[in-house]
Write a protein that holds these residues in place. Structure first.
Motif, PDB file in Angstrom:
ATOM      1  N   GLU A  35      -5.995  12.258 -44.539  1.00  0.00           N
ATOM      2  CA  GLU A  35      -7.102  11.580 -43.860  1.00  0.00           C
ATOM      3  C   GLU A  35      -7.998  10.855 -44.862  1.00  0.00           C
ATOM      4  O   GLU A  35      -8.466   9.749 -44.608  1.00  0.00           O
ATOM      5  CB  GLU A  35      -7.921  12.572 -43.031  1.00  0.00           C
ATOM      6  CG  GLU A  35      -7.195  13.100 -41.806  1.00  0.00           C
ATOM      7  CD  GLU A  35      -6.140  14.161 -42.107  1.00  0.00           C
ATOM      8  OE1 GLU A  35      -6.145  14.752 -43.232  1.00  0.00           O
ATOM      9  OE2 GLU A  35      -5.294  14.398 -41.239  1.00  0.00           O
ATOM     10  N   GLN A  38      -6.243   7.741 -45.874  1.00  0.00           N
ATOM     11  CA  GLN A  38      -6.254   6.743 -44.805  1.00  0.00           C
ATOM     12  C   GLN A  38      -7.552   5.939 -44.781  1.00  0.00           C
ATOM     13  O   GLN A  38      -7.548   4.780 -44.376  1.00  0.00           O
ATOM     14  CB  GLN A  38      -6.046   7.408 -43.439  1.00  0.00           C
ATOM     15  CG  GLN A  38      -4.632   7.879 -43.213  1.00  0.00           C
ATOM     16  CD  GLN A  38      -4.466   8.671 -41.934  1.00  0.00           C
ATOM     17  OE1 GLN A  38      -5.395   9.298 -41.438  1.00  0.00           O
ATOM     18  NE2 GLN A  38      -3.262   8.650 -41.396  1.00  0.00           N
ATOM     19  N   ILE A  39      -8.649   6.523 -45.200  1.00  0.00           N
ATOM     20  CA  ILE A  39      -9.929   5.800 -45.186  1.00  0.00           C
ATOM     21  C   ILE A  39     -10.229   5.133 -46.536  1.00  0.00           C
ATOM     22  O   ILE A  39     -11.305   4.599 -46.742  1.00  0.00           O
ATOM     23  CB  ILE A  39     -11.107   6.701 -44.759  1.00  0.00           C
ATOM     24  CG1 ILE A  39     -11.296   7.867 -45.715  1.00  0.00           C
ATOM     25  CG2 ILE A  39     -10.924   7.163 -43.327  1.00  0.00           C
ATOM     26  CD1 ILE A  39     -12.580   8.649 -45.487  1.00  0.00           C
TER      27      ILE A  39
END
Length: 83
Positions: A35, A38-39
């Protein structure tokens, strides 16, 4: 300053931690989650000391969910026949 620059292919997926990990000199593991990648996060931190590494990766490999995880782990790649 980062302790080291490490390519994502050199890190290992740890299912228990749900993170990509890399050995830290202190004996623990640098960790970064999918996560976070992903950012756009590129810093993997060690929870036991002040060191951190810069993770080199292609953000496009992490967009679109779990199915892309296989594309970045060479041990999970399938051979493709080319005519």
């Amino acid at each position: 300053m980062s302790y080291d620059d490490v390519e994502i292919e050199d890190m290992e997926w740890n299912e228990e931690l749900k993170s990509f990990t890399y050995p830290c000199p202190c004996g623990d593991l640098f960790q970064i989650t999918k996560e976070e990648l992903q950012i756009g996060e590129e810093i993997a931190r060690c929870p036991s000391c002040s060191l951190y590494i810069t993770v080199i990766y292609n953000m496009e490999d992490f967009i679109g969910g779990d199915s892309n995880k296989k594309t970045i782990q060479p041990s999970n790649q399938q051979p493709v026949a080319v005519a």
